[in-house]
Structure formats: structure tokens, C-alpha cells
Write an enzyme that holds these catalytic residues in place. Structure first.
Site, mmCIF file in Angstrom:
data_model
loop_
_atom_site.group_PDB
_atom_site.id
_atom_site.type_symbol
_atom_site.label_atom_id
_atom_site.label_comp_id
_atom_site.label_asym_id
_atom_site.label_seq_id
_atom_site.Cartn_x
_atom_site.Cartn_y
_atom_site.Cartn_z
ATOM 1 N N PRO A 1 -5.301 8.637 -2.092
ATOM 2 C CA PRO A 1 -6.141 9.496 -2.948
ATOM 3 C C PRO A 1 -5.377 10.722 -3.445
ATOM 4 O O PRO A 1 -5.500 11.110 -4.602
ATOM 5 C CB PRO A 1 -7.299 9.886 -2.021
ATOM 6 C CG PRO A 1 -7.400 8.769 -1.043
ATOM 7 C CD PRO A 1 -6.000 8.258 -0.845
ATOM 8 N N GLU B 1 2.285 1.115 -11.170
ATOM 9 C CA GLU B 1 3.728 1.182 -10.875
ATOM 10 C C GLU B 1 4.419 2.286 -11.666
ATOM 11 O O GLU B 1 5.526 2.111 -12.174
ATOM 12 C CB GLU B 1 4.402 -0.173 -11.088
ATOM 13 C CG GLU B 1 3.771 -1.204 -10.176
ATOM 14 C CD GLU B 1 4.672 -2.336 -9.796
ATOM 15 O OE1 GLU B 1 5.894 -2.166 -9.787
ATOM 16 O OE2 GLU B 1 4.130 -3.409 -9.489
ATOM 17 N N GLY C 1 -0.429 9.818 -5.835
ATOM 18 C CA GLY C 1 -0.318 8.779 -6.858
ATOM 19 C C GLY C 1 1.068 8.825 -7.459
ATOM 20 O O GLY C 1 2.028 8.285 -6.899
ATOM 21 N N THR D 1 3.025 5.737 -14.155
ATOM 22 C CA THR D 1 2.417 5.920 -15.483
ATOM 23 C C THR D 1 3.517 6.061 -16.547
ATOM 24 O O THR D 1 4.698 6.230 -16.214
ATOM 25 C CB THR D 1 1.563 7.204 -15.495
ATOM 26 O OG1 THR D 1 2.439 8.316 -15.243
ATOM 27 C CG2 THR D 1 0.466 7.167 -14.436
ATOM 28 N N SER D 2 3.091 6.031 -17.800
ATOM 29 C CA SER D 2 4.074 6.212 -18.889
ATOM 30 C C SER D 2 4.780 7.556 -18.768
ATOM 31 O O SER D 2 5.982 7.664 -19.043
ATOM 32 C CB SER D 2 3.367 6.127 -20.249
ATOM 33 O OG SER D 2 2.964 4.809 -20.491
ATOM 34 N N HIS E 1 -9.837 -8.512 -35.900
ATOM 35 C CA HIS E 1 -11.050 -9.311 -35.726
ATOM 36 C C HIS E 1 -12.322 -8.588 -36.192
ATOM 37 O O HIS E 1 -13.399 -9.205 -36.200
ATOM 38 C CB HIS E 1 -11.235 -9.683 -34.245
ATOM 39 C CG HIS E 1 -10.375 -10.817 -33.777
ATOM 40 N ND1 HIS E 1 -9.014 -10.704 -33.582
ATOM 41 C CD2 HIS E 1 -10.681 -12.102 -33.444
ATOM 42 C CE1 HIS E 1 -8.524 -11.846 -33.159
ATOM 43 N NE2 HIS E 1 -9.507 -12.718 -33.066
ATOM 44 N N ARG F 1 -10.139 -16.140 -41.562
ATOM 45 C CA ARG F 1 -11.335 -15.327 -41.845
ATOM 46 C C ARG F 1 -11.281 -14.865 -43.305
ATOM 47 O O ARG F 1 -10.277 -14.275 -43.737
ATOM 48 C CB ARG F 1 -11.356 -14.120 -40.901
ATOM 49 C CG ARG F 1 -12.317 -13.019 -41.277
ATOM 50 C CD ARG F 1 -13.742 -13.407 -40.981
ATOM 51 N NE ARG F 1 -14.648 -12.284 -41.216
ATOM 52 C CZ ARG F 1 -15.966 -12.406 -41.240
ATOM 53 N NH1 ARG F 1 -16.531 -13.599 -41.049
ATOM 54 N NH2 ARG F 1 -16.731 -11.360 -41.450
ATOM 55 N N GLY G 1 0.816 -1.208 0.000
ATOM 56 C CA GLY G 1 0.000 0.000 0.000
ATOM 57 C C GLY G 1 0.848 1.256 0.000
ATOM 58 O O GLY G 1 1.401 1.644 1.027
ATOM 59 N N THR H 1 -3.735 -3.530 -4.976
ATOM 60 C CA THR H 1 -3.953 -4.863 -5.547
ATOM 61 C C THR H 1 -3.879 -5.916 -4.442
ATOM 62 O O THR H 1 -3.029 -5.829 -3.557
ATOM 63 C CB THR H 1 -2.895 -5.148 -6.628
ATOM 64 O OG1 THR H 1 -2.993 -4.139 -7.624
ATOM 65 C CG2 THR H 1 -3.107 -6.509 -7.286
#
Ligand SMILES: Cc1cc2nc3c(=O)[nH]c(=O)nc-3n(C[C@H](O)[C@H](O)[C@H](O)COP(=O)(O)OP(=O)(O)OC[C@H]3O[C@@H](n4cnc5c(N)ncnc54)[C@H](O)[C@@H]3O)c2cc1C
Length: 386
Positions: A128, A366, A131, A368-369, A341, A271, A124, A160
Site C-alpha cells: 500500500p 511493472e 509502489g 509507471t510511464s 468504430h 462501414r 509480491g 497478479t
């Protein structure tokens, strides 16, 4: 230079692939549909020795290297993204801090049951208001007298394995440093600690069978010996943990991309439209060529990052590059697989829409980009880039 996997790595890969295909694949859809955490499958992974792959044997793990761990997370995620994040969070984020900073007594009591697969772990860090800026932690821990219990107040978000974990590692502010920044420390928190609860679980875009939840600490009391590492070392510790964790999220991204590609290739071959397989149209064939190329490049980066870590070399920048590249490849490739598809890719009858929903997380969790680009650019330029 040898780009072949060792015989042990190849065996591990084929064993996990076999297990995932035969034993796990048949139960994926029902768990995802019902948003059900796969308790029995996770237990089986523990029995197979796959919940502590890079943790030494005397700490309860399998004693394998990080390349083995990256291979395992890729193979698991190739069949089931939710299971991939469960394993990655448990291993890198749950077991990782205990392996890195735990005392012998802490390892015996908490790490051995986790790495041997008997207890699920969680980490953890995110709150909030904290981040990407994880140093902005508002959760506090104050010591009740000299050498007394620590009393934790506050909360965490997006954790998680929340509600499934038996042991949590959490970060909290334990004071203010001379330079005015937060002093952050890490604590081991057994799930049954009074004053601790999982307030709610998130309803997510993807990874439906994984649990992501909100932790609440309300006068939550842990004994002094549950301080993990030295007081004030929590920030440094999580930076180090995230470096390793990024390799596992990159491996997860890779597994999802591979799964999408594996679905798209036979579809393009079989296909038919306009009396021909759609793969014979250059527009579709070139999508397949790009997918294959990007996946191969991503895998090379992921394995290089893991290999550097195994050599005891600096892997921080390569791990950030692997995470950045593999996660963005995963989003592109899974998106392209839906395109291959056509309408069938957009409906749940085929699994490719799940791969795309699951892949998006790898660009966020873990770091962001954008945060990965900051890490990489700072290393290259040596400048403070905001
Ligand atoms: C499914 C899931 C599982 C997770 N599991 C865990 C877990 O187990 N443990 C845990 O501690 N956390 C976990 N997280 C939290 C995750 O790590 C954070 O969501 C992530 O770090 C981003 O933080 P944030 O959501 O507060 O976004 P913010 O930090 O608010 O970012 C919002 C946007 O601003 C951008 N941004 C922020 N700062 C900068 C900057 N300096 N420069 C450029 N752009 C910037 C970000 O890139 C992003 O695009 C999980 C999240 C999810 C969704």
C-alpha cells in the site's frame, strides 16, 4: 542485419496464434463478463509448454529465448489481455526470480513445477505504501534464532495471480543497512503456508479475468531454506527481474494494440457513411496510418530489447524504452480504434472497448510511464533525477 524472425520463431508465432484463435477466443467474453479466472485455459497453456518459455529445460521450461517469449505474450494478449498478464506475471515475475537466484534444491522443488505449467507463480513486491518506491517496503521478515525459520509480517497489494498461485515470491525488510536504507530480501512462500492469506481481490477497470489481490502475512513462518538469493539481495534482484518483466508488459501492450488495429482496419473498409466506406475519409484513414506506424515502431523496440537480453548484452534502458513506448502506443491505438468504430466502439458488442481498458494497465504495471522515463533519463544523464 537480419530483421526476419527465425523459422522457429515464425512457427511458434503461428502455432500460438492458431491455438488462441481456435481454442481460446470463443471463451474470452464469458470469462471477462463473469470476472472468472481461466483455470482450464491456463492449464492448457501449461500442457503446450508455454508457461516457462524462456526458462531452461532442466529447470522445467521450454528452453527458448526471450524473443520467443515476447512473441508468445504478444500473441496471447492479442486475443486476451487477461491471459497475457497471467502468463507474464507467472513467467517473468514468478519463475524469473527462482531462475535467477534459486539454489538447485529450490529450483527442483519450486521452479520445475511452475515452468512446466503445473503450478502458477506470483510475485509480491508492491505494498500500500510502496509502489513506485518499491524500496519503501514495510513488510518485515525476522529470523527465529540463528538459522531458524523466517517469520513474515505485513502485506502486499495488487498482486497478479493472487489466490491462483501455488508459489509466491515476496520481498520483505530483513534489517537496516549501515547507510540507513532498508535491507530487503526475497522469500519463497508456498500458498498453503500458515499465517498467509489472500485478503481480497480487486475490482478493476479491465483485465477482468485476471486475479489481482491483496496478500496478508500474519506471523507467516517459512523455513530458513526459503530465503531466495542472499540476504539483502532482494532489492537488486527485483530491479533485474523488472528489467525482463518490462519486455513482457511491452509485448502485452503490443498484442492489445495489434488486436485493436486488426479490428479497426476491416471496420474502416466496410462501414459506410455518406455513401462511402469511412476509411475513404482522410480523418479516418490517417488514424489507421498512425496506428500501423506506431505498432511497427513499438514492435521493433520490443524485439530489440528481447534480442539484447538474449545476446547477454545490457538491455535495461531498451527494455524501459520498449515498455514506455509500447504501453503509450497501446493506449493511443486502442483509443483510436474506438474512435474508428464510433458509437459501436463504445459498447461491449465490439471488443475494442475491452482492448482500451486492458491497455491502460500496461502504462502502470511493472513501473509507471513516469518511472520508465526516470530509468531512461538517469541512464542517459547519469544524474539522480527525482
Ligand atoms: C492490475 C495490476 C497488476 C499488478 N500486478 C503486480 C504484481 O503482480 N506484483 C507487484 O508487486 N505489483 C503489481 N502491481 C502493482 C504495480 O506495479 C504498481 O501499481 C505500480 O508500480 C505503481 O505503484 P502505485 O500504484 O503505488 O502508484 P504510485 O507509486 O503511488 O504512483 C502514483 C503516481 O505518481 C507517479 N510517481 C510516483 N513516483 C514518481 C516519481 N519519482 N517521479 C514521477 N512520478 C512519480 C506515478 O508515475 C503515478 O502516476 C499491479 C498493479 C495493477 C494495477
Amino acid at each position: 542485419m537480419d530483421l526476419d524472425l527465425s523459422a522457429e520463431h515464425q512457427l511458434l508465432r503461428s502455432t500460438i496464434r492458431d491455438f488462441m484463435t481456435k481454442e481460446v477466443a470463443p471463451v474470452v467474453e464469458e470469462h471477462e463478463r463473469e470476472h472468472r479466472f481461466p483455470v482450464d485455459v491456463v492449464k492448457r497453456l501449461g500442457e503446450m509448454g508455454w508457461l516457462g518459455i524462456p526458462i531452461p529445460e532442466d529447470e522445467g521450461g521450454a528452453g527458448l529465448d526471450y524473443v520467443a517469449y515476447a512473441i508468445a505474450v504478444e500473441e496471447i494478449s492479442r486475443v486476451w489481455g487477461s491471459l497475457g498478464i497471467i502468463v507474464a506475471a507467472h513467467t517473468s515475475l514468478g519463475c524469473g526470480p527462482l531462475h535467477l537466484a534459486g539454489t538447485k534444491a529450490q529450483k527442483d522443488r519450486y521452479l520445475v513445477p511452475m515452468a512446466s505449467g503445473k503450478v502458477i507463480g506470483a510475485y509480491g513486491l508492491t505494498e500500500p505504501g510502496a509502489g513506485s518506491d518499491a524500496g519503501g517496503t514495510r513488510t518485515t521478515a525476522r529470523q527465529d534464532g540463528d538459522g531458524g525459520d523466517w517469520i513474515i509480517d505485513g502485506g502486499k497489494r495488487f498482486i497478479t495471480n493472487a489466490g491462483q498461485a501455488g508459489t509466491y515470491v515476496v520481498t520483505a525488510r530483513t534489517g537496516t543497512k549501515d547507510n540507513g536504507s532498508a535491507e530487503i530480501s526475497a522469500f519463497i512462500l508456498p500458498a498453503d503456508t500458515a499465517g498467509f492469506r489472500v485478503a481480497r481481490l480487486e475490482d478493476k477497470l479491465g483485465l477482468h479475468a485476471s486475479a489481482t489481490g491483496e496478500l496478508v502475512f500474519d506471523g507467516c513462518r517459512v523455513p530458513a531454506e526459503n530465503l531466495l538469493g542472499e540476504r539483502g539481495q532482494g532489492f537488486r534482484m527485483f530491479l533485474e527481474i523488472l528489467d525482463g518483466g518490462r519486455i513482457s508488459i511491452a509485448a502485452m501492450a503490443l498484442g492489445l494494440a495489434q488486436a485493436a488495429y486488426d479490428a479497426a482496419v476491416p471496420y474502416a473498409q466496410t462501414r459506410e457513411q455518406f455513401g462511402k466506406p469511412i476509411g475513404s475519409f482522410q480523418g479516418v484513414a490517417f488514424m489507421i496510418a498512425d496506428m500501423a506506424t506506431e505498432i511497427e515502431a513499438a514492435r521493433a523496440l520490443v524485439w530489440k530489447a528481447a534480442w539484447l537480453k538474449d545476446q547477454g548484452r545490457d538491455f535495461s534502458q531498451t527494455a524501459a524504452q520498449a515498455k514506455l513506448f509500447a504501453s503509450e502506443v497501446s493506449s493511443r491505438v486502442t483509443n483510436a480504434a474506438i474512435q474508428v468504430h464510433g458509437g459501436y466502439g463504445y459498447v461491449t458488442e465490439y471488443p475494442v472497448e475491452r482492448f482500451m481498458r486492458d491497455a491502460k494497465l500496461t502504462e502502470i504495471g511493472e513501473g509507471t510511464s513516469q518511472v520508465q522515463r526516470l530509468v531512461i533519463a538517469r541512464r542517459i544523464l547519469g544524474l539522480r533525477i527525482g
